[in-house]
Design an enzyme around this catalytic site. Structure first.
Site, PDB file in Angstrom:
ATOM      1  N   GLU A 139       0.816  -1.123  -0.008  1.00 38.65           N
ATOM      2  CA  GLU A 139      -0.079   0.187   0.022  1.00 38.65           C
ATOM      3  C   GLU A 139       0.732   1.300  -0.094  1.00 38.65           C
ATOM      4  O   GLU A 139       1.312   1.549   0.949  1.00 38.65           O
ATOM      5  CB  GLU A 139      -0.971   0.015   1.316  1.00 38.65           C
ATOM      6  N   CYS A 141      -2.793   8.574   3.278  1.00 37.79           N
ATOM      7  CA  CYS A 141      -2.454   8.075   1.694  1.00 37.79           C
ATOM      8  C   CYS A 141      -3.563   8.530   0.814  1.00 37.79           C
ATOM      9  O   CYS A 141      -3.360   8.682  -0.268  1.00 37.79           O
ATOM     10  CB  CYS A 141      -2.299   6.579   2.204  1.00 37.79           C
TER      11      CYS A 141
HETATM   12  P1  NAD Z   1       8.668   5.244   4.400  1.00 34.89           P
HETATM   13  O1  NAD Z   1       8.408   4.367   3.194  1.00 34.89           O
HETATM   14  O2  NAD Z   1       9.509   6.266   4.368  1.00 34.89           O
HETATM   15  O3  NAD Z   1       8.508   4.234   5.558  1.00 34.89           O
HETATM   16  C1  NAD Z   1       7.686   3.177   5.704  1.00 34.89           C
HETATM   17  C2  NAD Z   1       8.099   2.327   6.617  1.00 34.89           C
HETATM   18  O4  NAD Z   1       9.036   1.663   5.819  1.00 34.89           O
HETATM   19  C3  NAD Z   1       8.712   2.663   7.936  1.00 34.89           C
HETATM   20  O5  NAD Z   1       8.413   1.761   8.915  1.00 34.89           O
HETATM   21  C4  NAD Z   1      10.215   2.648   7.566  1.00 34.89           C
HETATM   22  O6  NAD Z   1      11.187   2.385   8.789  1.00 34.89           O
HETATM   23  C5  NAD Z   1      10.419   1.595   6.814  1.00 34.89           C
HETATM   24  N1  NAD Z   1      11.555   1.455   5.948  1.00 34.89           N
HETATM   25  C6  NAD Z   1      12.246   2.356   5.573  1.00 34.89           C
HETATM   26  N2  NAD Z   1      13.436   2.064   4.669  1.00 34.89           N
HETATM   27  C7  NAD Z   1      12.996   0.760   4.426  1.00 34.89           C
HETATM   28  C8  NAD Z   1      13.423  -0.276   3.817  1.00 34.89           C
HETATM   29  N3  NAD Z   1      14.816  -0.069   3.040  1.00 34.89           N
HETATM   30  N4  NAD Z   1      12.884  -1.489   3.849  1.00 34.89           N
HETATM   31  C9  NAD Z   1      12.028  -1.938   4.542  1.00 34.89           C
HETATM   32  N5  NAD Z   1      11.147  -0.942   5.364  1.00 34.89           N
HETATM   33  C10 NAD Z   1      11.895   0.239   5.230  1.00 34.89           C
HETATM   34  O7  NAD Z   1       7.107   5.963   4.524  1.00 34.89           O
HETATM   35  P2  NAD Z   1       6.764   6.955   5.327  1.00 34.89           P
HETATM   36  O8  NAD Z   1       7.420   8.324   4.985  1.00 34.89           O
HETATM   37  O9  NAD Z   1       6.614   6.519   6.745  1.00 34.89           O
HETATM   38  O10 NAD Z   1       5.076   7.365   5.147  1.00 34.89           O
HETATM   39  C11 NAD Z   1       4.572   8.226   3.928  1.00 34.89           C
HETATM   40  C12 NAD Z   1       4.511   7.324   2.655  1.00 34.89           C
HETATM   41  O11 NAD Z   1       3.545   6.437   2.988  1.00 34.89           O
HETATM   42  C13 NAD Z   1       3.492   8.456   1.727  1.00 34.89           C
HETATM   43  O12 NAD Z   1       4.176   8.349   0.450  1.00 34.89           O
HETATM   44  C14 NAD Z   1       2.136   7.916   1.748  1.00 34.89           C
HETATM   45  O13 NAD Z   1       1.567   8.112   0.822  1.00 34.89           O
HETATM   46  C15 NAD Z   1       2.508   6.186   2.062  1.00 34.89           C
HETATM   47  N6  NAD Z   1       1.313   5.962   2.365  1.00 34.89           N
HETATM   48  C16 NAD Z   1       0.452   4.828   2.224  1.00 34.89           C
HETATM   49  C17 NAD Z   1      -0.696   4.460   2.645  1.00 34.89           C
HETATM   50  C18 NAD Z   1      -1.470   3.429   2.025  1.00 34.89           C
HETATM   51  O14 NAD Z   1      -2.387   2.863   2.257  1.00 34.89           O
HETATM   52  N7  NAD Z   1      -1.461   3.338   0.500  1.00 34.89           N
HETATM   53  C19 NAD Z   1      -0.991   4.643   3.957  1.00 34.89           C
HETATM   54  C20 NAD Z   1      -0.068   5.615   4.712  1.00 34.89           C
HETATM   55  C21 NAD Z   1       1.108   6.106   4.022  1.00 34.89           C
END
Ligand code: NAD
Length: 470
Positions: A243, A277
């Site tokens: 997602e 999101c």
């Molecule tokens: P992010 O991708 O930076 O981080 C999300 C998670 O991934 C965190 O727990 C982070 O620690 C982890 N992470 C970071 N690097 C990683 C790696 N290399 N491998 C695995 N995990 C890793 O996103 P964010 O800044 O926390 O959230 C914002 C983004 O999330 C926005 O783009 C938003 O649109 C999206 N989002 C989408 C939904 C949806 O349902 N589609 C919901 C909420 C947020």
């Protein structure tokens, strides 16, 4: 909050073997608490514990799992005020929204507990019977973002448990405290090892995606991280639900009653300070109503009280972190430098905290970064169109496709346009509404797989076909 916050691995509270890190309150920039930082060795322990617990948990009856999930919901309810306060302190949202998040977590947990996982009979003829049974996958890893941290953790963990999997979860390092507490509460109900929690960011995240004993990753976060997870998940062909980011377009049709819909447009664009999101992130309005819509949105933006989420008067909290504040500020400045007109807001507030008032930007179009890129924050670009077909084309001119919406009085016309939008959900006269019983997911680079409802639950299973020759 106390400083003795711990990981939960195999039913035990343990300190982070890699040390601790500060969790920052975005309203004050002060440290809320120190969170434990897990080592990769602790991730291995958590996966081993979940793997051992799976041997029993996968065979537990549906009734047993349903009962335990309902007990988890009761725990969340009993600790609702505590969880909501933790969310405000580390995430920043106003208390009424944190309470809404807790209520959402409860609603999803209880709805998912009640879902049945049917055995599908594919053929039942005199000589043959074929059945499709749904079996759990094994150890599921949940990786969550910082915007709705408690609710998204529930979205991941509960269906995994309901369908017989065990879990290792990893919250965002920016908002780990509510999920650490949630997993503690879950462990008061569940057998040891069924749900475990580790912390950290990319290093642990990479180790999770590459782990040979994890069978699925359910991930909510950015598209870039989703791509990295997909690359490293190839080793054992992990199942994935991704997602990812969105840049949802809304099209306001010329027959709309602007007074009636303005509040809905504003609320769904700025829900959680725009850090949702499926928020409305690009607003396309017919030129005949452009000025009226802009005026209404400005009026609603200026009526907000920006402040610390714990203050009773606050309706609009801070952006969650300094990096996101920088992204929003840059996109608005870029729009202004390229002919955009900032109608209200447009600058971070001085003083402590990552405060950015709700901002409306007019005179922009596709090709402006604020329109083309996901702002994930409190700044809404409003784009004028003259032909509906142009609005549809501009809405679809985007690499991601999470949600979209059409607003207007003629529901048939709105639905005909909805069918042309390239996104996972289209709302008509609404936006950003997710429900426990309606599957939700993205297309294009917003990811794949769905959450919620029976379709979402089945993503935590693998079909096993039983082919009986009578
Ligand atoms: P992010 O991708 O930076 O981080 C999300 C998670 O991934 C965190 O727990 C982070 O620690 C982890 N992470 C970071 N690097 C990683 C790696 N290399 N491998 C695995 N995990 C890793 O996103 P964010 O800044 O926390 O959230 C914002 C983004 O999330 C926005 O783009 C938003 O649109 C999206 N989002 C989408 C939904 C949806 O349902 N589609 C919901 C909420 C947020």
């Amino acid at each position: 909050m106390s400083d003795a916050i711990q990981l939960t691995i195999n039913g035990h509270s343990v300190a982070g073997a890699a040390g601790q890190f500060d969790v920052i309150n975005p309203a004050t920039e002060l440290t809320v608490a120190q969170a434990p930082l897990a080592s990769v060795a602790q991730l291995d322990e958590a996966v081993a514990a979940a793997g051992a617990a799976f041997k029993t948990w996968q065979h537990s009856s549906h009734e047993n799992r349903q009962t335990l999930i309902r007990q988890i919901a009761d725990k969340i309810e009993q600790h609702g005020d505590e969880l909501a306060e933790i969310i405000v302190q580390e995430q920043g949202k106003p208390l009424f929204l944190a309470n809404m998040e807790v209520q959402g977590a409860l609603a999803w947990a209880r709805y998912t507990a009640d879902l049945d996982i049917p055995v599908e009979v594919i053929e039942d003829s005199p000589n043959k019977r074929i059945e499709n049974h749904r079996k759990p996958l094994g150890v599921v890893a949940s990786i969550t973002p910082w915007n709705w941290p408690l609710m998204i953790a529930i979205w991941h963990i509960i269906p995994a448990l309901r369908s017989g999997n065990t879990v290792v979860c990893k919250p965002s390092g920016l908002t780990p405290l509510n999920t650490l507490r949630l997993v503690e509460l879950m462990n008061e109900v569940l057998p040891a090892g069924v749900v475990n929690i580790v912390t950290g960011e990319a290093e642990i995240g990479n180790a999770i995606s590459a782990h040979k004993d994890i069978q699925k990753v359910v991930f909510t976060g950015s598209t870039a991280t989703g791509q990295r997870i997909m690359e490293s998940a190839a080793g054992n062909l992990k199942r994935l639900t991704l997602e990812l980011g969105g840049n949802d377009a809304a099209i306001v049709l010329p027959d709309s009653d602007i007074d009636a819909i303005a509040e809905g447009l504003f609320q769904t664009a700025f829900l959680n300070m725009g850090q949702t999101c499926a928020c409305l992130k690009r607003l396309y309005v017919h030129e005949s109503q452009y000025q009226a819509v802009c005026d209404k949105l400005v009026e609603l933006a200026q009526a907000q009280t920006v402040g610390d989420g714990m203050a009773d008067t606050t309706t609009f909290g801070p952006v969650q972190n300094a990096n996101q504040l920088k992204i929003v500020s840059e996109l608005v400045s870029d729009a202004a430098a390229n002919g955009g007109k900032v109608l209200c807001g447009g600058e971070a507030l001085s003083g402590d905290g990552y405060f950015y008032p709700p901002t409306i930007v007019a005179n922009v179009s596709n090709g402006t970064r604020l329109v083309d890129e996901e702002q994930f924050g409190p700044a809404l670009p409003v784009i004028a169109y003259s032909e509906v077909d142009d609005a549809i084309r501009m809405a679809n001119d985007c690499s991601v496709g999470l949600g979209g919406s059409v607003w207007g009085k003629d529901l048939d016309a709105a639905q005909a346009i909805a069918a042309q939008l390239e996104c996972g959900t289209v709302w008509i006269n609404g936006h950003a509404e997710v429900l426990p019983h309606a599957p939700f997911g993205g297309c294009k680079m917003s990811g794949f797989g769905v959450e919620f409802g029976l379709d979402g639950l089945l993503e935590y299973t693998v079909p096993q076909i039983i082919n009986i020759n009578k």
